[in-house]
Every structure is written in structure tokens, then in C-alpha cells.
Design an enzyme around this catalytic site. Structure first.
Site, PDB file in Angstrom:
ATOM      1  N   ARG A 127       0.851  -1.194   0.000  1.00 41.71           N
ATOM      2  CA  ARG A 127       0.000   0.000   0.000  1.00 41.71           C
ATOM      3  C   ARG A 127       0.890   1.249   0.000  1.00 41.71           C
ATOM      4  O   ARG A 127       0.902   2.020   0.947  1.00 41.71           O
ATOM      5  CB  ARG A 127      -0.889   0.005   1.216  1.00 41.71           C
ATOM      6  N   GLN A 132      -0.139   2.542  -6.167  1.00 39.24           N
ATOM      7  CA  GLN A 132      -1.585   2.797  -6.076  1.00 39.24           C
ATOM      8  C   GLN A 132      -2.365   2.306  -7.289  1.00 39.24           C
ATOM      9  O   GLN A 132      -3.457   1.778  -7.152  1.00 39.24           O
ATOM     10  CB  GLN A 132      -1.843   4.289  -5.896  1.00 39.24           C
ATOM     11  N   ASP A 135      -3.213  -1.334  -7.020  1.00 37.42           N
ATOM     12  CA  ASP A 135      -3.814  -1.745  -5.746  1.00 37.42           C
ATOM     13  C   ASP A 135      -5.245  -2.262  -5.953  1.00 37.42           C
ATOM     14  O   ASP A 135      -6.217  -1.523  -5.873  1.00 37.42           O
ATOM     15  CB  ASP A 135      -3.780  -0.549  -4.796  1.00 37.42           C
ATOM     16  N   SER A 138      -7.829  -2.123  -3.067  1.00 34.88           N
ATOM     17  CA  SER A 138      -8.530  -0.838  -2.969  1.00 34.88           C
ATOM     18  C   SER A 138      -9.599  -0.695  -4.054  1.00 34.88           C
ATOM     19  O   SER A 138     -10.722  -0.279  -3.764  1.00 34.88           O
ATOM     20  CB  SER A 138      -7.553   0.327  -3.098  1.00 34.88           C
ATOM     21  N   TYR A 233      -2.356  -0.809   8.411  1.00 30.74           N
ATOM     22  CA  TYR A 233      -3.518  -1.649   8.706  1.00 30.74           C
ATOM     23  C   TYR A 233      -3.858  -1.605  10.191  1.00 30.74           C
ATOM     24  O   TYR A 233      -3.013  -1.271  11.009  1.00 30.74           O
ATOM     25  CB  TYR A 233      -3.229  -3.105   8.329  1.00 30.74           C
TER      26      TYR A 233
HETATM   27  P1  NAD Z   1      -9.120  -3.278   5.759  1.00 28.45           P
HETATM   28  O1  NAD Z   1     -10.053  -3.786   4.709  1.00 28.45           O
HETATM   29  O2  NAD Z   1      -8.005  -4.145   6.225  1.00 28.45           O
HETATM   30  O3  NAD Z   1     -10.010  -2.872   7.045  1.00 28.45           O
HETATM   31  C1  NAD Z   1     -11.101  -1.984   6.933  1.00 28.45           C
HETATM   32  C2  NAD Z   1     -11.114  -1.017   8.088  1.00 28.45           C
HETATM   33  O4  NAD Z   1     -11.501  -1.682   9.288  1.00 28.45           O
HETATM   34  C3  NAD Z   1      -9.753  -0.371   8.382  1.00 28.45           C
HETATM   35  O5  NAD Z   1      -9.876   1.032   8.251  1.00 28.45           O
HETATM   36  C4  NAD Z   1      -9.473  -0.810   9.809  1.00 28.45           C
HETATM   37  O6  NAD Z   1      -8.787   0.202  10.567  1.00 28.45           O
HETATM   38  C5  NAD Z   1     -10.868  -1.032  10.349  1.00 28.45           C
HETATM   39  N1  NAD Z   1     -10.912  -1.842  11.578  1.00 28.45           N
HETATM   40  C6  NAD Z   1     -10.225  -2.963  11.909  1.00 28.45           C
HETATM   41  N2  NAD Z   1     -10.564  -3.389  13.137  1.00 28.45           N
HETATM   42  C7  NAD Z   1     -11.501  -2.535  13.611  1.00 28.45           C
HETATM   43  C8  NAD Z   1     -12.240  -2.449  14.805  1.00 28.45           C
HETATM   44  N3  NAD Z   1     -12.067  -3.337  15.798  1.00 28.45           N
HETATM   45  N4  NAD Z   1     -13.125  -1.437  14.944  1.00 28.45           N
HETATM   46  C9  NAD Z   1     -13.280  -0.538  13.957  1.00 28.45           C
HETATM   47  N5  NAD Z   1     -12.620  -0.554  12.786  1.00 28.45           N
HETATM   48  C10 NAD Z   1     -11.731  -1.536  12.620  1.00 28.45           C
HETATM   49  O7  NAD Z   1      -8.517  -1.870   5.381  1.00 28.45           O
HETATM   50  P2  NAD Z   1      -8.238  -1.225   3.957  1.00 28.45           P
HETATM   51  O8  NAD Z   1      -9.400  -0.503   3.503  1.00 28.45           O
HETATM   52  O9  NAD Z   1      -7.666  -2.248   3.066  1.00 28.45           O
HETATM   53  O10 NAD Z   1      -7.106  -0.162   4.358  1.00 28.45           O
HETATM   54  C11 NAD Z   1      -6.025  -0.535   5.200  1.00 28.45           C
HETATM   55  C12 NAD Z   1      -4.980   0.572   5.292  1.00 28.45           C
HETATM   56  O11 NAD Z   1      -4.291   0.726   4.083  1.00 28.45           O
HETATM   57  C13 NAD Z   1      -5.529   1.927   5.614  1.00 28.45           C
HETATM   58  O12 NAD Z   1      -4.577   2.591   6.447  1.00 28.45           O
HETATM   59  C14 NAD Z   1      -5.563   2.622   4.319  1.00 28.45           C
HETATM   60  O13 NAD Z   1      -5.562   4.035   4.433  1.00 28.45           O
HETATM   61  C15 NAD Z   1      -4.297   2.107   3.737  1.00 28.45           C
HETATM   62  N6  NAD Z   1      -4.265   2.215   2.279  1.00 28.45           N
HETATM   63  C16 NAD Z   1      -3.177   2.812   1.704  1.00 28.45           C
HETATM   64  C17 NAD Z   1      -3.123   2.895   0.333  1.00 28.45           C
HETATM   65  C18 NAD Z   1      -1.930   3.534  -0.328  1.00 28.45           C
HETATM   66  O14 NAD Z   1      -1.209   4.280   0.281  1.00 28.45           O
HETATM   67  N7  NAD Z   1      -1.679   3.202  -1.578  1.00 28.45           N
HETATM   68  C19 NAD Z   1      -4.130   2.395  -0.456  1.00 28.45           C
HETATM   69  C20 NAD Z   1      -5.227   1.795   0.182  1.00 28.45           C
HETATM   70  C21 NAD Z   1      -5.266   1.684   1.554  1.00 28.45           C
END
Ligand code: NAD
Length: 386
Positions: A127, A132, A135, A138, A233
Site C-alpha cells: 500500500r 496505487q 492496488d 482498494s 492496517y
Molecule cells: P481493511 O479492509 O483491512 O479494514 C477496513 C477497516 O476496518 C480499516 O480502516 C481498519 O482500521 C478497520 N478496523 C479494523 N478493526 C476494527 C475495529 N475493531 N473497529 C473498527 N474498525 C476496525 O482496510 P483497507 O481498507 O484495506 O485499508 C487498510 C490501510 O491501508 C488503511 O490505512 C488505508 O488508508 C491504507 N491504504 C493505503 C493505500 C496507499 O497508500 N496506496 C491504499 C489503500 C489503503
């Protein structure tokens, strides 16, 4: 160099790894692209549309899997009805790219390694901003977040927007989104566009500003521990933090017309956040869409693939939502794959540079060995159990 696109055979899977536009781009760059006959049907792309941009249509899947240098898929290889495992068609030295579920099916990765296949798993694309455009977690999560709100709106007995009409004023629906990652943020944006009042909670406090910038209210919970793991994460939290989280979200669940849960912790069962007791306090007619249904669910009683009714609340546990919007989900996935293929084969020939973070992190097996430590650990554990 030959790139192949196989037809997905998993039940309910309608996406295709490349759409004709992406095929056309690869053909123009000098790649030969083979498409399995009917591969795009589920996503409304005909064989003729692929042929028109220069693809070769192959009706024998075994030949296609065996002949190509890079095979692109959505789902992992699987056993066919006749007992034939698709993986056995792959040639040693060939490359397989797709959502290979390496943490869920580590033994499949071991089998691919044994065959001498080099495999890249879309779940493991780092990530980082440079990656991006590759990804796919996403891109597909945004489809799921959008569709979750549409499912909720369709199942809700209420309007989402505020309406001022001759027949009176209708208050806007209250939507509570739990988990504000990619899917959750898209759900918030979609619910806001439909005019709902939106609240959101996430265990990572850093998402507060993003939530607010979409016009939603962030529900804050003070937890005295680190909730963010490597890569941004969420990490699994202590029992005390779980109790505090549940206490804080209970009142918001009770007031909501719609609850959408998206919380995940990579490699773990989804956290249980909405208890049976909370559901029993919800308004009759309220709707829950549990996007974590396939990972065990964030809500008590969620049944993957089913809509159930508990205490007058409709509880939806969708499976593979991106597949329910196959045109755009495939378009976005194809763009992710196109960029990754160009990264791995910049001059129409494979140049795997393991000093590069994207190549190194996304590769699960190469030269007959597993390259990912977590997958290797899981394979070792599985061997010990047997
Ligand atoms: P994910 O699908 O793993 O999880 C979804 C959400 O659930 C996350 O925001 C997580 O914090 C939340 N979560 C987990 N346990 C929880 C709880 N007990 N109570 C409430 N919420 C809870 O996450 P994702 O959408 O794949 O994203 C993961 C990370 O990757 C994030 O920090 C996101 O910003 C980052 N990201 C970065 C990039 C990039 O820089 N290219 C792209 C996509 C995502």
C-alpha cells in the site's frame, strides 16, 4: 511474450481479469494476448470485442493455461468438475497473477511453488503511493463499499435524503459506518450522496479527518494502546479495547436506520463489533450490511450469502460484492493488472527485480520456493498439523 486471460469458474464470479480496452493497450505494446472463449461473458464483454482489439480467442482452457507466459486471473486456480485441477496445466517457469488468497490457502501456494510457477498475489501489492494504480484490494473495496450502500438503501423501508413535500417532511436516514478503510470511505461518500446523515467509527484515529472531509461525523473512542500495525492496517486489539469500542458504538447502532460494517484485520477473523444485544436494541426496519461476512462477520449472527431478519432488523451478509458490478469492477481490476504487468515486463519480457519493493512484496513463490515469510509460516504449521 504471451499473456493469457482465463475464464473464471468459481460460482458467482462474473469479473474478468482484462477488459478489451486493456487488451488493446497490451497488444499495441507488442504483447500477444490470449483470451479463453467466453472469459468476458459474465462482465458483458464478448469474444468479438476482444478479437477486435487483436486478442487470440482460445477455446481449450488447458492449452491456454499451458501456452502463455503470464496467466491473469481474478480468483485462484481451482479443481474443475471433472477432477482436473487448473493449476496442473501451468508450465514451470510461467507466471500467475491474481487474488490467490495466500494467507487463506497457503498449501495452494506451496503447490504452485512445487510446479516451478512464479506467482504474484494481488492481496500483497504494497500500500505505497508508487503502487496505487496496481492496488486491486482498494479498487475492489471501493466497488464493495458503493454497492453495500445501494443494497442497504434498497432494503430500507425509509428514504435516505431529507424530503420536504406537500405530504410532510421526511427526516434523512441515519447511516452508521463501522470501519473507515477504502470500502468504508466509499460507503460514507455514497450514503452522503444519497442524502443520509452519516456517522463513522474506525479503530485507527488517523481516519478522522478523511471521514469528516466526506461530510460525516467521526465517533471517537479513546483507547490506550496502539491500534495501527505495519502498512497502516489495523491490528487486533486487547479485550479491554474491544469492550470500550463496543460500549461506544452501541448507542450509535441503536439510533441508526442503516449500519454498514467493513472492519477487517489482515490475516485474522473479522472482529465482532455489533453484538446480538445491540441488534436487539435497533429500530424495527433497520438494515445491517456486513461487508466482513466472508471473514466471519462484524455482526452477531451474520450468515454469508444470506439476508436474515433478527428482531425486525434486516441483516445482509453479501458475498463477493465486486462481482455484482462486473463491468466497472473488471475495468478497475484490469487497469491494476495492466500496470503490474508493465512493471514486471517493461520491455515485453519478464525482468523480475527483487530489489524492487512491489515485485518483492507481491511475489509469493519463485524458483520453487515460497518468498513470503507469513505464507511460509502457515505452510510449515499446516505440515506440522498433518
Ligand atoms: P481493511 O479492509 O483491512 O479494514 C477496513 C477497516 O476496518 C480499516 O480502516 C481498519 O482500521 C478497520 N478496523 C479494523 N478493526 C476494527 C475495529 N475493531 N473497529 C473498527 N474498525 C476496525 O482496510 P483497507 O481498507 O484495506 O485499508 C487498510 C490501510 O491501508 C488503511 O490505512 C488505508 O488508508 C491504507 N491504504 C493505503 C493505500 C496507499 O497508500 N496506496 C491504499 C489503500 C489503503
Amino acid at each position: 511474450m504471451k499473456i493469457g486471460v482465463a475464464k473464471e469458474i468459481e460460482m458467482g464470479e462474473r469479473r474478468v481479469a482484462l477488459i478489451p480496452d486493456a487488451v488493446g493497450r497490451l497488444v499495441k505494446q507488442g504483447f500477444e494476448v490470449w483470451i479463453e472463449a467466453g472469459a468476458g461473458e459474465g462482465a458483458f464483454f464478448s469474444d468479438a470485442a476482444y478479437e477486435a482489439v487483436g486478442a487470440v480467442i482460445e477455446s481449450d482452457p488447458g492449452r491456454l493455461w499451458h501456452e502463455v507466459d503470464i496467466l491473469l486471473k481474478v480468483k485462484p486456480p481451482q479443481q474443475r468438475e471433472n477432477g482436473q485441477h487448473e493449476m496442473d496445466w501451468l508450465r514451470s517457469g510461467s507466471v500467475l497473477i491474481g487474488f490467490l488468497d495466500p494467507l487463506g490457502s497457503p498449501t495452494l501456494i506451496q503447490q504452485l511453488a512445487d510446479r516451478g510457477v512464479t506467482a504474484f498475489s494481488m492481496e500483497l501489492i504494497p500500500r505505497i503511493s508508487r503502487a496505487q494504480s496496481m492496488d486491486a484490494l482498494s479498487s475492489q473495496a471501493s466497488v464493495a463499499g458503493y454497492k453495500a450502500v445501494l443494497l442497504a438503501a434498497a432494503a430500507s423501508p425509509k428514504f435516505f435524503p431529507m424530503l420536504t413535500t406537500a405530504a410532510g417532511t421526511i427526516a434523512p436516514a441515519k447511516v452508521f459506518v463501522i470501519g473507515a478503510g477504502v470500502a468504508g470511505l466509499q460507503a460514507i461518500a455514497t450514503a452522503r450522496r444519497l442524502g443520509a446523515m452519516v456517522e463513522a467509527f474506525d479503530i485507527r484515529p488517523a481516519v478522522k479527518e478523511e471521514v469528516q472531509s466526506l461530510g460525516a461525523k467521526f465517533v471517537e473512542v479513546k483507547l490506550e494502546e496502539e491500534t495501527v500495525a505495519a502498512g497502516g492496517y489495523a491490528r487486533e486489539v486487547s479485550d479491554i479495547a474491544k469492550q470500550r469500542t463496543q460500549a461506544a458504538i452501541a448507542e450509535h447502532v441503536q439510533l441508526a436506520d442503516v449500519v454498514i460494517t467493513t472492519a477487517q484485520v489482515p490475516g485474522k477473523q473479522a472482529p465482532l463489533l455489533v453484538t446480538d444485544e445491540m441488534i436487539s436494541t435497533m429500530k424495527p426496519g433497520a438494515v445491517i450490511v456486513d461487508l466482513a461476512a466472508e471473514q466471519g462477520g462484524n455482526c452477531a449472527g451474520t450468515e454469508p450469502g444470506k439476508d436474515i431478519n433478527h428482531y425486525g432488523v434486516t441483516q445482509i451478509g453479501p458475498i463477493n460484492l465486486p462481482s455484482a458490478m462486473p463491468i466497472h469492477a473488471s475495468q478497475m481490476y484490469a487497469r491494476n493488472l495492466l500496470t503490474l504487468v508493465q512493471h514486471l515486463a517493461p520491455k515485453q519480457a519478464l525482468q523480475l527485480d527483487f530489489a524492487d519493493e512491489i515485485t518483492r512484496e507481491a511475489c509469493v513463490c519463485h524458483h520453487q520456493s515460497i518468498c513470503n515469510d507469513r505464507v511460509q509460516e502457515l505452510v510449515t504449521q499446516a505440515l506440522q498439523v498433518h
